[in-house]
Design a protein around this motif. Structure first.
Motif, PDB file in Angstrom:
ATOM      1  N   ASN A  60       0.906  -1.148   0.000  1.00 20.48           N
ATOM      2  CA  ASN A  60       0.000   0.000   0.000  1.00 20.48           C
ATOM      3  C   ASN A  60       0.946   1.199   0.000  1.00 20.48           C
ATOM      4  OD1 ASN A  60      -1.666   2.163   0.580  1.00 20.48           O
ATOM      5  ND2 ASN A  60      -2.910   1.032   2.048  1.00 20.48           N
ATOM      6  N   THR A  61       1.293   1.662  -1.195  1.00 20.36           N
ATOM      7  CA  THR A  61       2.361   2.643  -1.358  1.00 20.36           C
ATOM      8  C   THR A  61       1.979   4.002  -0.773  1.00 20.36           C
ATOM      9  OG1 THR A  61       1.513   3.075  -3.573  1.00 20.36           O
ATOM     10  CG2 THR A  61       3.376   1.557  -3.396  1.00 20.36           C
ATOM     11  N   PRO A  62       2.974   4.820  -0.423  1.00 23.30           N
ATOM     12  CA  PRO A  62       2.672   6.140   0.150  1.00 23.30           C
ATOM     13  C   PRO A  62       1.840   6.998  -0.789  1.00 23.30           C
ATOM     14  CG  PRO A  62       5.007   5.585   0.423  1.00 23.30           C
ATOM     15  CD  PRO A  62       4.420   4.543  -0.472  1.00 23.30           C
ATOM     16  N   PHE A  63       0.924   7.746  -0.208  1.00 21.92           N
ATOM     17  CA  PHE A  63       0.134   8.745  -0.930  1.00 21.92           C
ATOM     18  C   PHE A  63       0.289  10.040  -0.159  1.00 21.92           C
ATOM     19  CE2 PHE A  63      -4.294  10.371  -2.201  1.00 21.92           C
ATOM     20  CZ  PHE A  63      -3.829  10.829  -3.429  1.00 21.92           C
ATOM     21  N   TYR A  64       1.132  10.918  -0.643  1.00 23.78           N
ATOM     22  CA  TYR A  64       1.554  12.060   0.165  1.00 23.78           C
ATOM     23  C   TYR A  64       1.283  13.392  -0.541  1.00 23.78           C
ATOM     24  CZ  TYR A  64       5.663  12.117  -2.906  1.00 23.78           C
ATOM     25  OH  TYR A  64       6.490  12.178  -4.004  1.00 23.78           O
ATOM     26  N   HIS A  65       1.153  14.420   0.269  1.00 25.52           N
ATOM     27  CA  HIS A  65       0.929  15.769  -0.238  1.00 25.52           C
ATOM     28  C   HIS A  65       2.274  16.400  -0.560  1.00 25.52           C
ATOM     29  CE1 HIS A  65       0.097  20.189   0.283  1.00 25.52           C
ATOM     30  NE2 HIS A  65      -0.843  19.848  -0.582  1.00 25.52           N
ATOM     31  N   SER A  66       2.393  16.951  -1.753  1.00 21.25           N
ATOM     32  CA  SER A  66       3.620  17.635  -2.152  1.00 21.25           C
ATOM     33  C   SER A  66       3.443  19.138  -2.009  1.00 21.25           C
ATOM     34  CB  SER A  66       3.995  17.294  -3.601  1.00 21.25           C
ATOM     35  OG  SER A  66       5.079  18.111  -4.029  1.00 21.25           O
ATOM     36  N   GLN A  67       4.077  19.707  -0.998  1.00 18.16           N
ATOM     37  CA  GLN A  67       3.968  21.149  -0.788  1.00 18.16           C
ATOM     38  C   GLN A  67       4.618  21.924  -1.925  1.00 18.16           C
ATOM     39  OE1 GLN A  67       5.755  21.561   3.155  1.00 18.16           O
ATOM     40  NE2 GLN A  67       3.728  21.758   4.054  1.00 18.16           N
ATOM     41  N   ARG A  68       5.759  21.419  -2.422  1.00 18.30           N
ATOM     42  CA  ARG A  68       6.493  22.163  -3.442  1.00 18.30           C
ATOM     43  C   ARG A  68       5.784  22.120  -4.795  1.00 18.30           C
ATOM     44  NH1 ARG A  68      12.292  19.627  -1.953  1.00 18.30           N
ATOM     45  NH2 ARG A  68      10.897  17.868  -1.625  1.00 18.30           N
ATOM     46  N   LEU A  69       5.273  20.951  -5.191  1.00 22.42           N
ATOM     47  CA  LEU A  69       4.538  20.886  -6.449  1.00 22.42           C
ATOM     48  C   LEU A  69       3.219  21.653  -6.353  1.00 22.42           C
ATOM     49  CD1 LEU A  69       5.049  17.232  -7.751  1.00 22.42           C
ATOM     50  CD2 LEU A  69       6.123  19.334  -8.562  1.00 22.42           C
ATOM     51  N   GLN A 104      -3.531  21.746  -5.268  1.00 25.81           N
ATOM     52  CA  GLN A 104      -3.186  20.885  -4.140  1.00 25.81           C
ATOM     53  C   GLN A 104      -2.907  19.482  -4.684  1.00 25.81           C
ATOM     54  OE1 GLN A 104      -2.614  21.919  -0.913  1.00 25.81           O
ATOM     55  NE2 GLN A 104      -2.792  23.868  -2.007  1.00 25.81           N
ATOM     56  N   VAL A 105      -1.637  19.088  -4.661  1.00 27.43           N
ATOM     57  CA  VAL A 105      -1.190  17.866  -5.331  1.00 27.43           C
ATOM     58  C   VAL A 105      -0.834  16.783  -4.321  1.00 27.43           C
ATOM     59  CG1 VAL A 105       0.591  16.867  -6.816  1.00 27.43           C
ATOM     60  CG2 VAL A 105      -0.331  19.149  -7.325  1.00 27.43           C
ATOM     61  N   TRP A 106      -1.456  15.612  -4.492  1.00 24.07           N
ATOM     62  CA  TRP A 106      -1.066  14.408  -3.759  1.00 24.07           C
ATOM     63  C   TRP A 106      -0.515  13.393  -4.764  1.00 24.07           C
ATOM     64  CZ3 TRP A 106      -4.751  17.545  -1.804  1.00 24.07           C
ATOM     65  CH2 TRP A 106      -4.796  17.733  -0.419  1.00 24.07           C
ATOM     66  N   ILE A 107       0.516  12.661  -4.349  1.00 23.51           N
ATOM     67  CA  ILE A 107       1.198  11.736  -5.252  1.00 23.51           C
ATOM     68  C   ILE A 107       1.170  10.321  -4.682  1.00 23.51           C
ATOM     69  CG2 ILE A 107       3.391  11.170  -6.363  1.00 23.51           C
ATOM     70  CD1 ILE A 107       4.120  14.169  -6.030  1.00 23.51           C
ATOM     71  N   LYS A 108       0.692   9.375  -5.488  1.00 22.51           N
ATOM     72  CA  LYS A 108       0.697   7.956  -5.125  1.00 22.51           C
ATOM     73  C   LYS A 108       1.958   7.333  -5.703  1.00 22.51           C
ATOM     74  CE  LYS A 108      -1.415   4.104  -3.674  1.00 22.51           C
ATOM     75  NZ  LYS A 108      -1.371   3.744  -2.236  1.00 22.51           N
ATOM     76  N   ILE A 121      -0.820   9.584  -9.952  1.00 17.16           N
ATOM     77  CA  ILE A 121      -0.233   8.252  -9.765  1.00 17.16           C
ATOM     78  C   ILE A 121       1.121   8.213 -10.449  1.00 17.16           C
ATOM     79  CG2 ILE A 121      -0.552   5.761  -9.975  1.00 17.16           C
ATOM     80  CD1 ILE A 121      -3.482   8.018 -10.690  1.00 17.16           C
ATOM     81  N   MET A 122       2.178   8.097  -9.642  1.00 18.13           N
ATOM     82  CA  MET A 122       3.508   7.887 -10.199  1.00 18.13           C
ATOM     83  C   MET A 122       3.583   6.389 -10.513  1.00 18.13           C
ATOM     84  SD  MET A 122       7.171   8.902  -8.523  1.00 18.13           S
ATOM     85  CE  MET A 122       6.426  10.295  -7.687  1.00 18.13           C
ATOM     86  N   THR A 123       3.154   6.024 -11.724  1.00 18.12           N
ATOM     87  CA  THR A 123       2.850   4.620 -12.023  1.00 18.12           C
ATOM     88  C   THR A 123       4.058   3.699 -12.042  1.00 18.12           C
ATOM     89  OG1 THR A 123       2.911   5.173 -14.370  1.00 18.12           O
ATOM     90  CG2 THR A 123       0.750   5.122 -13.316  1.00 18.12           C
ATOM     91  N   GLY A 124       5.247   4.249 -12.282  1.00 18.87           N
ATOM     92  CA  GLY A 124       6.423   3.379 -12.328  1.00 18.87           C
ATOM     93  C   GLY A 124       7.709   4.176 -12.356  1.00 18.87           C
ATOM     94  N   GLY A 125       8.791   3.509 -12.001  1.00 22.98           N
ATOM     95  CA  GLY A 125      10.100   4.159 -11.974  1.00 22.98           C
ATOM     96  C   GLY A 125      11.141   3.475 -12.823  1.00 22.98           C
ATOM     97  N   ASN A 126      10.700   2.660 -13.768  1.00 22.55           N
ATOM     98  CA  ASN A 126      11.647   1.902 -14.593  1.00 22.55           C
ATOM     99  C   ASN A 126      12.035   2.708 -15.832  1.00 22.55           C
ATOM    100  OD1 ASN A 126      11.813  -0.521 -13.011  1.00 22.55           O
ATOM    101  ND2 ASN A 126       9.721  -0.970 -13.646  1.00 22.55           N
ATOM    102  N   ILE A 127      13.067   3.513 -15.673  1.00 17.31           N
ATOM    103  CA  ILE A 127      13.555   4.338 -16.771  1.00 17.31           C
ATOM    104  C   ILE A 127      15.028   4.048 -16.984  1.00 17.31           C
ATOM    105  CG2 ILE A 127      14.049   6.302 -15.229  1.00 17.31           C
ATOM    106  CD1 ILE A 127      13.286   8.150 -17.598  1.00 17.31           C
TER     107      ILE A 127
END
Length: 400
Positions: A21-30, A37-41, A299-305
């Protein structure tokens, strides 16, 4: 079959303890940068660094003992392959992945490391998929489609349950669209939990398959994109049928938007995402007026770059921001000229990164030379100050 909220809640129960259950956090800077008001999963924190584990595992857990023994097949060169291979290995289910010719070796190797059998066949995804389904039929195994399967969609839909349970006040979900499995599953879950929520899909301009299907268009589809995770020529028939009535808007985003978004995640959030994973913030940056003042879930869906691609994107962003500038100077080919240019740049606080000295350019006099001096600057204003100082030396200057 169709897809119901009950299917997705059952999937959520099934997946407990198997995926994060991945973090879902508020980004103050974005939030400050976008007036939204941005939250990122952070689905890039899953074991295989992508949300695809959810749907793949839900499918594997739904199989009978006989089906598990016969194994599963899939066509994929990316996150679906890795999610299926990893959880297949955990559950003792044989997994065969068919990948198209030209798949980067690192992706082949990583999928193999999870115990999957790899077959390389097909010049395109369509060819690869057709071949994988033939092999699957011949073997009497189970084919696991990456998006056009309701059980897979149900697994992907669990992302929305987690997001809205953590932050019920979210107004809008911005969801990348490739084959449509993620947005179909999430839209069903989100609208069941909060009917007023706005669902916005994001596609790359090279593969606007949902947008074109919805609007009856015949736009060209194809090309090389950094958002390869959503580079799907044809939206899934089932996923489109489920998602279309629930999706409020679809935005089509340019390549430069994805590049800017990836760089922003690195520079602002200090996290790495692949192209498709940056689609949400790319949409906000491209269309801020559509989201200003809202509470938005991304949703930051993936990090495979690929690391070389990431390095290139970050450098290109420096160029875009005029923090990495190339000054082309045409002058006499005589001793001390380069030293003079370096002194001017140094006096203004610029940092020389690279120098190319070309005497063979035909539109430069035989006694002349062309210098390309790449300089690290503070910002566009600083870059302009250096250019003016170089022009004051009397030599012709062009600034890239």
């Amino acid at each position: 079959m169709s897809l119901t909220y009950k299917d997705i809640t059952a999937a959520a129960e099934r997946l407990k303890g198997h995926v994060l259950n991945t973090p879902f956090y508020h980004s103050q800077r974005l939030s400050a940068a976008t007036r939204t008001q941005v939250w990122i999963k952070a689905e890039n924190q899953q074991y295989t660094s992508a949300f695809k584990e959810r749907g793949a595992l839900n499918k594997l857990l739904s199989l009978s003992d006989d089906e598990r023994a016969r194994g599963v097949y899939a066509a994929s060169a990316g996150n679906h392959a890795q999610g299926l291979a990893y959880h297949g290995q955990r559950l003792g289910i044989p997994v065969t992945i068919v990948m198209p010719r030209g798949t980067p070796f690192v992706k082949v190797q990583k999928t193999q490391s999870y115990g999957a059998k790899i077959v390389i066949e097909g010049a395109s995804f369509d060819e690869t998929s057709a071949y994988a389904q033939k092999l699957c039929r011949d073997a009497g195994a189970v084919y696991v489609d990456p998006f056009n399967d309701e059980i897979v969609m149900a697994g992907q839909g669990t992302v929305a349950i987690e997001m809205l349970k953590a932050v019920p006040e979210i107004d809008t979900l911005i969801i990348p669209i490739g084959g449509g499995g993620l947005i179909a599953g999430m839209a069903v879950a989100a609208k069941a939990i909060k009917p007023s929520i706005r669902i916005v899909g994001v596609e790359t301009v090279m593969y606007p398959s949902f947008h074109t299907r919805r609007n009856g268009l015949a736009s060209p589809v194809g090309g090389s994109t950094i958002a390869e995770g959503i580079a799907v020529k044809d939206i899934g028939e089932r996923s489109f049928a489920i998602a279309d009535p629930l999706v409020d808007e679809v935005l089509v985003i340019e390549e430069a938007d994805f590049e800017r978004a990836i760089a922003m995640y690195v520079n602002v959030e200090k996290t790495v995402t692949e192209g498709a994973g940056a689609a949400g913030i790319a949409a906000v940056l491209r269309h801020p007026e559509k989201f200003e003042g809202q509470k938005v879930g991304l949703i930051m869906t993936g990090g495979n770059i690929d690391m070389r691609l990431l390095a290139s994107i970050l450098q290109r962003e420096l160029v875009r921001e005029k923090r990495l500038v190339t000054y082309r100077i045409l002058g006499d080919d005589r001793p001390g000229m380069l030293s003079q240019m370096a002194d001017v740049i140094s006096s203004k606080g610029g940092n020389i990164v690279d120098v190319a000295h070309n005497r063979l350019v035909l539109d430069v006099p035989a006694k002349g030379a062309e210098f390309d001096i790449m300089v690290e600057t503070q910002d566009a204003r600083h870059a302009h100050e250096i250019s003016e100082a170089l022009r004051n030396t009397g030599y012709a200057l062009r600034m890239d």
